[in-house]
Design a protein around this motif. Sequence first.
Motif, PDB file in Angstrom:
ATOM      1  N   LEU A   1      27.522  16.058 -88.721  1.00  0.00           N
ATOM      2  CA  LEU A   1      28.477  14.969 -88.545  1.00  0.00           C
ATOM      3  C   LEU A   1      27.932  13.954 -87.547  1.00  0.00           C
ATOM      4  CD1 LEU A   1      31.260  13.692 -89.005  1.00  0.00           C
ATOM      5  CD2 LEU A   1      32.186  15.238 -87.282  1.00  0.00           C
ATOM      6  N   GLU A   2      27.308  14.448 -86.480  1.00  0.00           N
ATOM      7  CA  GLU A   2      26.769  13.549 -85.459  1.00  0.00           C
ATOM      8  C   GLU A   2      25.611  12.727 -86.024  1.00  0.00           C
ATOM      9  OE1 GLU A   2      24.349  11.934 -82.479  1.00  0.00           O
ATOM     10  OE2 GLU A   2      23.689  13.715 -83.571  1.00  0.00           O
ATOM     11  N   LYS A   3      24.734  13.357 -86.801  1.00  0.00           N
ATOM     12  CA  LYS A   3      23.610  12.629 -87.395  1.00  0.00           C
ATOM     13  C   LYS A   3      24.092  11.594 -88.396  1.00  0.00           C
ATOM     14  CE  LYS A   3      20.253  16.391 -86.881  1.00  0.00           C
ATOM     15  NZ  LYS A   3      19.461  17.435 -87.603  1.00  0.00           N
ATOM     16  N   ALA A   4      25.133  11.957 -89.177  1.00  0.00           N
ATOM     17  CA  ALA A   4      25.651  11.028 -90.186  1.00  0.00           C
ATOM     18  C   ALA A   4      26.160   9.747 -89.543  1.00  0.00           C
ATOM     19  CB  ALA A   4      26.767  11.693 -90.981  1.00  0.00           C
ATOM     20  N   SER A   5      26.712   9.874 -88.339  1.00  0.00           N
ATOM     21  CA  SER A   5      27.282   8.694 -87.685  1.00  0.00           C
ATOM     22  C   SER A   5      26.225   7.671 -87.315  1.00  0.00           C
ATOM     23  CB  SER A   5      28.055   9.133 -86.435  1.00  0.00           C
ATOM     24  OG  SER A   5      27.171   9.693 -85.474  1.00  0.00           O
ATOM     25  N   ARG A   6      24.937   8.033 -87.411  1.00  0.00           N
ATOM     26  CA  ARG A   6      23.865   7.090 -87.085  1.00  0.00           C
ATOM     27  C   ARG A   6      23.511   6.183 -88.267  1.00  0.00           C
ATOM     28  NH1 ARG A   6      19.746  11.605 -84.560  1.00  0.00           N
ATOM     29  NH2 ARG A   6      21.240  12.545 -83.092  1.00  0.00           N
ATOM     30  N   PHE A   7      23.982   6.559 -89.463  1.00  0.00           N
ATOM     31  CA  PHE A   7      23.658   5.762 -90.651  1.00  0.00           C
ATOM     32  C   PHE A   7      24.637   4.589 -90.777  1.00  0.00           C
ATOM     33  CE2 PHE A   7      21.685   9.789 -91.691  1.00  0.00           C
ATOM     34  CZ  PHE A   7      20.499   9.405 -92.308  1.00  0.00           C
ATOM     35  N   ASN A   8      24.078   3.414 -90.985  1.00  0.00           N
ATOM     36  CA  ASN A   8      24.932   2.222 -91.140  1.00  0.00           C
ATOM     37  C   ASN A   8      25.872   2.368 -92.324  1.00  0.00           C
ATOM     38  OD1 ASN A   8      23.763   0.942 -88.951  1.00  0.00           O
ATOM     39  ND2 ASN A   8      22.105   0.097 -90.211  1.00  0.00           N
TER      40      ASN A   8
ATOM     41  N   GLY B   1      27.355  21.458-103.267  1.00  0.00           N
ATOM     42  CA  GLY B   1      26.422  22.387-102.648  1.00  0.00           C
ATOM     43  C   GLY B   1      25.196  21.716-102.055  1.00  0.00           C
ATOM     44  N   TYR B   2      24.913  20.518-102.454  1.00  0.00           N
ATOM     45  CA  TYR B   2      23.717  19.815-101.981  1.00  0.00           C
ATOM     46  C   TYR B   2      23.989  19.184-100.614  1.00  0.00           C
ATOM     47  CZ  TYR B   2      19.500  16.923-102.258  1.00  0.00           C
ATOM     48  OH  TYR B   2      18.285  16.343-102.029  1.00  0.00           O
ATOM     49  N   GLY B   3      23.053  19.285 -99.702  1.00  0.00           N
ATOM     50  CA  GLY B   3      23.215  18.758 -98.350  1.00  0.00           C
ATOM     51  C   GLY B   3      23.426  17.252 -98.331  1.00  0.00           C
ATOM     52  N   CYS B   4      24.238  16.807 -97.371  1.00  0.00           N
ATOM     53  CA  CYS B   4      24.648  15.407 -97.363  1.00  0.00           C
ATOM     54  C   CYS B   4      23.634  14.471 -96.729  1.00  0.00           C
ATOM     55  CB  CYS B   4      25.973  15.271 -96.642  1.00  0.00           C
ATOM     56  SG  CYS B   4      25.846  15.610 -94.864  1.00  0.00           S
ATOM     57  N   LEU B   5      22.805  14.970 -95.827  1.00  0.00           N
ATOM     58  CA  LEU B   5      21.967  14.050 -95.057  1.00  0.00           C
ATOM     59  C   LEU B   5      20.944  13.320 -95.907  1.00  0.00           C
ATOM     60  CD1 LEU B   5      21.406  16.044 -91.740  1.00  0.00           C
ATOM     61  CD2 LEU B   5      22.952  14.146 -92.191  1.00  0.00           C
ATOM     62  N   LEU B   6      20.329  14.044 -96.889  1.00  0.00           N
ATOM     63  CA  LEU B   6      19.355  13.388 -97.763  1.00  0.00           C
ATOM     64  C   LEU B   6      20.029  12.307 -98.600  1.00  0.00           C
ATOM     65  CD1 LEU B   6      17.297  16.487 -98.955  1.00  0.00           C
ATOM     66  CD2 LEU B   6      16.571  14.702 -97.354  1.00  0.00           C
TER      67      LEU B   6
ATOM     68  N   SER C   1      34.559  23.582 -79.998  1.00  0.00           N
ATOM     69  CA  SER C   1      35.438  22.415 -79.910  1.00  0.00           C
ATOM     70  C   SER C   1      34.832  21.293 -80.725  1.00  0.00           C
ATOM     71  CB  SER C   1      35.641  21.991 -78.453  1.00  0.00           C
ATOM     72  OG  SER C   1      34.427  21.516 -77.904  1.00  0.00           O
ATOM     73  N   LEU C   2      35.703  20.445 -81.189  1.00  0.00           N
ATOM     74  CA  LEU C   2      35.256  19.358 -82.066  1.00  0.00           C
ATOM     75  C   LEU C   2      35.814  18.037 -81.551  1.00  0.00           C
ATOM     76  CD1 LEU C   2      33.968  18.390 -84.771  1.00  0.00           C
ATOM     77  CD2 LEU C   2      36.200  18.812 -85.831  1.00  0.00           C
ATOM     78  N   THR C   3      34.933  17.068 -81.445  1.00  0.00           N
ATOM     79  CA  THR C   3      35.355  15.715 -81.130  1.00  0.00           C
ATOM     80  C   THR C   3      35.221  14.890 -82.410  1.00  0.00           C
ATOM     81  OG1 THR C   3      34.557  15.905 -78.864  1.00  0.00           O
ATOM     82  CG2 THR C   3      34.907  13.688 -79.707  1.00  0.00           C
ATOM     83  N   ILE C   4      36.299  14.322 -82.843  1.00  0.00           N
ATOM     84  CA  ILE C   4      36.244  13.612 -84.128  1.00  0.00           C
ATOM     85  C   ILE C   4      36.309  12.107 -83.929  1.00  0.00           C
ATOM     86  CG2 ILE C   4      37.092  15.477 -85.592  1.00  0.00           C
ATOM     87  CD1 ILE C   4      39.874  14.339 -85.344  1.00  0.00           C
ATOM     88  N   MET C   5      35.631  11.662 -82.847  1.00  0.00           N
ATOM     89  CA  MET C   5      35.569  10.227 -82.595  1.00  0.00           C
ATOM     90  C   MET C   5      34.963   9.474 -83.788  1.00  0.00           C
ATOM     91  SD  MET C   5      36.778   8.546 -80.130  1.00  0.00           S
ATOM     92  CE  MET C   5      35.711   7.120 -80.212  1.00  0.00           C
ATOM     93  N   ALA C   6      33.928  10.074 -84.400  1.00  0.00           N
ATOM     94  CA  ALA C   6      33.278   9.393 -85.528  1.00  0.00           C
ATOM     95  C   ALA C   6      34.273   9.177 -86.664  1.00  0.00           C
ATOM     96  CB  ALA C   6      32.087  10.218 -86.008  1.00  0.00           C
ATOM     97  N   LEU C   7      35.118  10.187 -86.917  1.00  0.00           N
ATOM     98  CA  LEU C   7      36.102  10.061 -87.988  1.00  0.00           C
ATOM     99  C   LEU C   7      37.187   9.062 -87.630  1.00  0.00           C
ATOM    100  CD1 LEU C   7      36.519  13.807 -89.035  1.00  0.00           C
ATOM    101  CD2 LEU C   7      34.975  12.080 -89.964  1.00  0.00           C
TER     102      LEU C   7
ATOM    103  N   GLU D   1      20.559   9.167 -96.582  1.00  0.00           N
ATOM    104  CA  GLU D   1      19.345   8.354 -96.458  1.00  0.00           C
ATOM    105  C   GLU D   1      19.188   7.454 -97.685  1.00  0.00           C
ATOM    106  OE1 GLU D   1      16.033  10.890 -95.839  1.00  0.00           O
ATOM    107  OE2 GLU D   1      16.665  11.516 -93.830  1.00  0.00           O
ATOM    108  N   GLU D   2      19.432   8.012 -98.884  1.00  0.00           N
ATOM    109  CA  GLU D   2      19.291   7.211-100.102  1.00  0.00           C
ATOM    110  C   GLU D   2      20.405   6.186-100.233  1.00  0.00           C
ATOM    111  OE1 GLU D   2      18.111   8.801-103.794  1.00  0.00           O
ATOM    112  OE2 GLU D   2      17.239  10.621-102.940  1.00  0.00           O
ATOM    113  N   MET D   3      21.567   6.525 -99.681  1.00  0.00           N
ATOM    114  CA  MET D   3      22.705   5.596 -99.770  1.00  0.00           C
ATOM    115  C   MET D   3      22.408   4.269 -99.097  1.00  0.00           C
ATOM    116  SD  MET D   3      25.985   8.038 -99.109  1.00  0.00           S
ATOM    117  CE  MET D   3      26.633   6.769 -98.060  1.00  0.00           C
ATOM    118  N   GLU D   4      21.521   4.277 -98.138  1.00  0.00           N
ATOM    119  CA  GLU D   4      21.206   3.043 -97.426  1.00  0.00           C
ATOM    120  C   GLU D   4      20.720   1.956 -98.384  1.00  0.00           C
ATOM    121  OE1 GLU D   4      21.209   2.453 -93.743  1.00  0.00           O
ATOM    122  OE2 GLU D   4      22.673   4.012 -94.134  1.00  0.00           O
ATOM    123  N   HIS D   5      20.206   2.351 -99.551  1.00  0.00           N
ATOM    124  CA  HIS D   5      19.651   1.381-100.512  1.00  0.00           C
ATOM    125  C   HIS D   5      20.664   0.942-101.574  1.00  0.00           C
ATOM    126  CE1 HIS D   5      15.731   2.275 -98.789  1.00  0.00           C
ATOM    127  NE2 HIS D   5      15.980   3.571 -98.961  1.00  0.00           N
ATOM    128  N   LEU D   6      21.868   1.523-101.529  1.00  0.00           N
ATOM    129  CA  LEU D   6      22.875   1.194-102.544  1.00  0.00           C
ATOM    130  C   LEU D   6      23.758   0.052-102.040  1.00  0.00           C
ATOM    131  CD1 LEU D   6      23.894   4.811-103.649  1.00  0.00           C
ATOM    132  CD2 LEU D   6      22.264   3.258-104.739  1.00  0.00           C
TER     133      LEU D   6
END
Length: 871
Positions: A663-670, A634-639, A690-696, A642-647
């Motif tokens: 999904l588009e914002k998530a693709s910006r995280f390394n 239930g908790y949003g993925c974007l926050l 419509s959905l483009t699943i290039m990121a996936l 952000e924390e995953m970047e430090h793991l």
Amino acid sequence: MILHTLLLLNSLFYNQNQASYICNLEDNLHGLQTEVAGLKELRSDLMSRVRIAEDEQRLKRLNQVEGWLSRAETLINDADQLIFQSSQHVDNLCMGGCCSTHPRSSIKFGKQIAKKLQEVKDQKENGDFSDVASKPPPPSSTERPSEPTVGLEFYLNKVWSCLQKEQVGIIGIYGLGGVGKTTLLNQINNKFHDTTHDYHVIWAVASQDLPIERVQEQIAERIGISNNGWKSIDEKAADIFNVLRKKKFALLLDDIWERFDLTRAGVPLPTQGNGSKVIFTTRRVDVCCQMQPNMDNNIGVECLPPGEAFKLFEKKVGSETLRMHPDICKLAEAVVEECAGLPLALITIGRAMASKKTLREWEYAIEVLRQSAASVLPGVGKEMYPKLKFSYDCLPDERFRSCFLYCSLYPEDYFIGKDKLVDFWIGEGFLDEHTNLSSARNQGHFIIGSLIDACLLEKQGNHRIKMHDVIRDMALWIAGEYEKEKFFVKSGVQLKEQPKAKKWEEVTRMSLMSNQIENLTEILECPKLQTLFLGWNDLKVIMDDFFNSMPMLRVLDLSSNWNLEELPVGIAKLVSLEHLNLLGTGIRKLPVELKALAKLKYLNLEWTRDLEMIPQQLISSFSKLQVLKMVRCGYGCLLVLEEMEHLKHLNVLTITFRSASELEKASRFNKFFSCAIEVVSLEDFRDSRSLTIMALAKLQHLCTLTLSRCWDLEEVKIERNITEGAGCFHSFRTVILDECNHLRDVSWVTFAPHLEELYILDCKGLEEIISEEKLGEVAELKGNSNLFSKLEILHLWCLPKLKTIYQHALPFPQLKEIYIRRCPMLKKLPLNSNSAKGQRLVIFGEEGWWKDVEWEDESTKIAFLPSFRPF
């Protein structure tokens, strides 16, 4: 005057030679008695030598000895008869034995005595034998003792049929310990004995130590080779080979534990030319493959089905016992069910219960069997479990043994997910330290494969395994009797309250999963506890201090406690915890105290739909975290991203996106791309048609993709740059579509060449699975004959507009199961008579729908009619 007359008459009628028979009668008679006595002594001595040779040395008497004894017997009987008749002839003698009152009769009798005397003397002279017996030529086959069996006729016929094929030289028989492999081999041997054939049948039992030497000795004895001063395996092999190469043989080799080198043992390899056969039994499937790579010639012996199992049990327990009380027969059925069809268990427990005539004794037996305490029954702990334990003892090392015993923590008949089990093993520290998580998981799956090969685990599809009930009981017996680790297992036994034990301080692994426990309100003093399974209960409350005395705990599973809304703050005491599974709990927030879990490597928050709050910097504080699972959290993925970047050590992520923008914002995280993202769920999309699943497409490790409740989604676009991307979607194994009502097709799944499972549920607007028109737009896919080449499972449910899966028939080389329900417009399946060749395809559906299916031709209809299973 009378005497003179008799002498005159004798001289007139007989010459001197004939008269000597009368004169020598008495002397010859005494001589015959003496010689016969000597012959009897000689015969007795010779018989003693023969008996010793036959009974003790297992030799066969020589034909000349047999002939001499037979002739001696006849001579002695004839001589005894003459001696018995002699008195009347002696009485006829007169004149000092020189004349007879009946000369004609006396001469005739005297001749018989003289002749028999010479025959006896001659027989005695011929009775000097240096050897009385020799090794007999071996028979072509020898019968072996075998009890009447139940349920093996099918396998006997299968092996015998295989033996008739000229191209088959080696046949493997594999299966669980105690399933009846040796009994089956006995039956094969005895069928050879009872059948006319030209084989020389050799039975040999291998051993764990020195298997080749032991088998060589048995072969040598069977083919009549004596020990010629052999000093090496090679010398024995040469002699054995020189004999067997001239024979057509059938070698029945029982109980091998590793590949048996036939050539090194001196056994010529079976060929169509020599017509010889080798049939062996083993508990290990991998040994079968090493001996005979063609699995069609390796025959697995399964446990008995319920009806056959009860027949075998009834034979051992006795029908009289089952009739002692009306309820005993019902209890016997429950006992048979606990034995799960394993003949060794049915026989052992059947014998143990044969003397139990009262209802209470049977009720007690059911109780101990259900509590995995069968070792208290006569013969089980001393006879059955040790036989089964040999498979455990033969595992390569302690790591394999620990992994095997761990499976007994699950309830009876539980389907264990392979991936989940391996993740537990990693948390327990069973596996080697690897540079990455993928290598550790590969090692875990290798161990699972080895345990399946050893017939200690049973394969259930590609992703799950199962432990046979009796093997599980044996594992718990081993853990209780032999191992340093002490298990406390009360899984799946309908507990409603926290259990009690006398010695909590000794317990190292505890499983209370699959019960109805609601509250944990008593502290457990478990200083050595490393594993605690509490999943699938009705937990509502865990007291704050519950975890206070578990400093060594490494794995905690609280999954599927849907009513558990809060974790106790005392969870911070679990300073050794590495694996925490909260999947499917009702947790609303994670306590900040979790920051104390500095060693945590695995955190599962999947399906925690009510989780609304994760304290800031909590996830990033798990500096050793390797696995983070958050699908349908239930908790949003974007926050979290952000924390995953430090793991630094994060390897595996599962995650849910609720909009295309997320999904588009998530693709910006390394970290999003550097992680091995295994599962992605696109859920509740409402912001795009419509959905483009290039990121996936760029996620090289994505195994499972779910699209759920994407109400507005009409199309998943196939783009040119996707089709050109090397390796795009190659990791996809499972696709799930659920409540996507505006989708008309799912043609894009054709870009997942290794897709194994496709589930499409409740998509009201779906008209076709694969659109031929859309495939035609992509040159790379035009005329593609590899569509669904790896697909194993296809589930279609509640698709009211679905008309076609694909316009043309497909090979489906791996397809095992089609499940179709509430798809009234789907009249034709993409199958022809060449589809699913070699697979045991099962098609589940409604009977009314099945009657209306339209087939490509009559041969296709005939091919698939047996595949149907109604709901």
